[in-house]
Design an enzyme around this catalytic site. Structure first.
Site, PDB file in Angstrom:
ATOM      1  N   ARG A  27     -14.434  18.982   7.940  1.00  0.00           N
ATOM      2  CA  ARG A  27     -14.180  18.741   6.325  1.00  0.00           C
ATOM      3  C   ARG A  27     -15.461  18.615   6.093  1.00  0.00           C
ATOM      4  O   ARG A  27     -16.365  18.105   6.807  1.00  0.00           O
ATOM      5  CB  ARG A  27     -13.340  17.523   6.438  1.00  0.00           C
ATOM      6  CG  ARG A  27     -11.682  17.789   6.820  1.00  0.00           C
ATOM      7  CD  ARG A  27     -11.318  18.423   5.518  1.00  0.00           C
ATOM      8  NE  ARG A  27      -9.525  18.453   5.701  1.00  0.00           N
ATOM      9  CZ  ARG A  27      -9.155  19.287   6.545  1.00  0.00           C
ATOM     10  NH1 ARG A  27      -9.844  20.563   7.061  1.00  0.00           N
ATOM     11  NH2 ARG A  27      -7.782  19.536   6.568  1.00  0.00           N
TER      12      ARG A  27
ATOM     13  N   GLU B  50     -14.638  21.482  -2.184  1.00  0.00           N
ATOM     14  CA  GLU B  50     -14.227  22.905  -2.414  1.00  0.00           C
ATOM     15  C   GLU B  50     -13.326  22.989  -3.563  1.00  0.00           C
ATOM     16  O   GLU B  50     -12.506  22.069  -4.059  1.00  0.00           O
ATOM     17  CB  GLU B  50     -13.443  23.115  -0.998  1.00  0.00           C
ATOM     18  CG  GLU B  50     -14.112  23.206   0.348  1.00  0.00           C
ATOM     19  CD  GLU B  50     -13.338  23.184   1.565  1.00  0.00           C
ATOM     20  OE1 GLU B  50     -12.024  23.365   1.434  1.00  0.00           O
ATOM     21  OE2 GLU B  50     -13.873  22.789   2.493  1.00  0.00           O
TER      22      GLU B  50
ATOM     23  N   HIS C 256     -13.486  28.284   3.713  1.00  0.00           N
ATOM     24  CA  HIS C 256     -12.605  27.548   4.726  1.00  0.00           C
ATOM     25  C   HIS C 256     -11.372  28.603   5.126  1.00  0.00           C
ATOM     26  O   HIS C 256     -10.226  28.551   4.828  1.00  0.00           O
ATOM     27  CB  HIS C 256     -11.928  26.790   3.709  1.00  0.00           C
ATOM     28  CG  HIS C 256     -11.054  25.504   4.401  1.00  0.00           C
ATOM     29  ND1 HIS C 256     -11.119  24.021   3.918  1.00  0.00           N
ATOM     30  CD2 HIS C 256     -10.556  25.415   5.629  1.00  0.00           C
ATOM     31  CE1 HIS C 256     -10.411  23.601   4.706  1.00  0.00           C
ATOM     32  NE2 HIS C 256      -9.866  24.024   5.759  1.00  0.00           N
TER      33      HIS C 256
HETATM   34  C1  8YV Z   1      -5.850  24.867   6.395  1.00  0.00           C
HETATM   35  C2  8YV Z   1      -7.323  23.117   7.774  1.00  0.00           C
HETATM   36  O1  8YV Z   1      -6.848  25.799   5.690  1.00  0.00           O
HETATM   37  O2  8YV Z   1      -5.479  22.899   9.317  1.00  0.00           O
HETATM   38  C3  8YV Z   1      -6.420  22.342   8.713  1.00  0.00           C
HETATM   39  O3  8YV Z   1      -6.736  21.158   8.817  1.00  0.00           O
HETATM   40  O4  8YV Z   1      -8.044  22.689   7.297  1.00  0.00           O
HETATM   41  C4  8YV Z   1      -6.966  24.671   7.441  1.00  0.00           C
HETATM   42  O5  8YV Z   1      -6.357  25.051   8.586  1.00  0.00           O
HETATM   43  C5  8YV Z   1      -5.699  23.666   5.368  1.00  0.00           C
HETATM   44  O6  8YV Z   1      -4.931  22.744   5.655  1.00  0.00           O
HETATM   45  C6  8YV Z   1      -4.532  24.545   4.268  1.00  0.00           C
HETATM   46  O7  8YV Z   1      -3.944  23.569   3.428  1.00  0.00           O
END
Ligand code: 8YV
Length: 314
Positions: free
Chosen positions: A233, A262, A280
């Site tokens: 993150r 983002e 991402h």
């Molecule tokens: C996804 C992510 O893009 O799993 C996660 O924590 O950051 C990614 O796999 C995201 O959560 C999609 O909403």
């Protein structure tokens, strides 16, 4: 028999929503212009929420749904879900772990290779006709024989570690605690690890304890030959310090799949040659996103059937 009500807080993929519609009456909060009015008009008995990892679920939503029992979140990171509010109101929370490990690890190595070998820049070089006009690209770096420090040796961290070993890299790690039965040396101190490695790969969850953990000091320790990769993150890294240190050559480069705000990516990062920037996409393949979506649905169906949740986090 009527289907139980479900609040769709984030707009999930069509194949997920259509599976949800088989079992639930879906209320598309995500599409409402006036969210507050939508919430107050919702049926009182909503027990289910489906959401995305980026959108999560706020205290406001949790408290507006007195019958809420479970929030199923698409993504392994659930930092956008107010877990504290969920716990206070006896609401369970699920995420989508494991099914994305290999994909995220694959993208991580891809990003490292792209940064070391300057692959995106080389591609542009060919397309722009520079190979013909200016001759060969400058020489680049490689992964072989280098040391990678993994910040967060969880499920994805381990998948990254084994791939790094296949590239003949040494692996070390930092986390809250040393883990039993791991072949990799542990550093209790992140700055010390940063000083000793060529690559720092960030793959820890965003929590109050990890926010800003990759500080200016850590980046300074990484040094002018060091490279940073963030797959976790944006808020784990001090982005302002990162930009300054990249600009002054304090580190050699950064590969970033995630950012503080983002989809906004600071102009300065976009203008730098020593960065590779991704929108991402760590888990963004058809195969992995389908598996994540299935898990979101399976958790909700299990709860509906009175069975244990598959992947609860709270
Ligand atoms: C996804 C992510 O893009 O799993 C996660 O924590 O950051 C990614 O796999 C995201 O959560 C999609 O909403």
């Amino acid at each position: 028999m009527s289907k139980p009500d479900l609040l769709l807080v984030a707009n999930l993929a069509d194949r997920v929503v259509s599976q949800l519609e088989d079992d639930f009456t879906v209320h598309r909060y995500c599409e409402a212009d006036d969210k507050q009015a939508f919430l107050s008009d919702c049926p009182e008995g909503i027990r289910f929420v489906a959401t995305g990892g980026g959108t999560g679920c706020t205290r406001e939503i949790i408290e507006a749904l007195p019958a809420l029992e479970v929030i199923s979140s698409f993504g392994v990171g659930y930092d956008a879900v107010d877990v504290e509010a969920a716990r206070e109101h006896d609401v369970r929370v699920t995420n989508t772990p494991d099914v994305l490990n290999e994909c995220v690890a694959e993208v991580t190595l891809g990003l490292m290779l792209a940064l070391a070998h300057r692959i995106p820049e080389s591609d542009t070089y060919v397309r722009d006709g520079k190979w013909e006009s200016d001759g060969s690209m400058p020489l680049t770096a490689e992964l072989t024989g280098k040391t990678v420090g993994i910040l967060g040796l969880g499920r994805i961290g381990k998948a990254i570690a084994s791939r790094a070993q296949a590239f003949q890299m040494q692996v070390v790690y930092h986390g809250r605690n040393e883990q039993a039965n791991q072949p990799y040396p542990y550093y209790a101190d992140l700055e010390e690890m940063a000083r000793d490695v060529d690559w720092l790969v960030v793959i820890a969850p965003s929590t109050p304890q990890t926010r800003g953990i990759v500080s200016r000091e850590v980046l300074e320790q990484l040094g002018s030959e060091g490279r940073l990769v963030n797959m976790a993150r944006g808020d784990l890294v001090d982005e302002t310090a990162l930009i300054e240190i990249l600009a002054s050559g304090g580190i050699a480069g950064a590969g970033l799949d995630v950012f503080e705000n983002e989809p906004h990516v600071p102009e300065k990062l976009r203008g730098m040659k020593n960065t590779v920037l991704l929108p991402h996409i760590g888990s963004a393949t058809h195969q992995t996103r389908a598996a994540m979506g299935d898990l979101v649905v399976k958790n909700l169906r299990a709860h509906k059937a009175g069975k244990p949740l598959l992947t609860p986090v709270a």
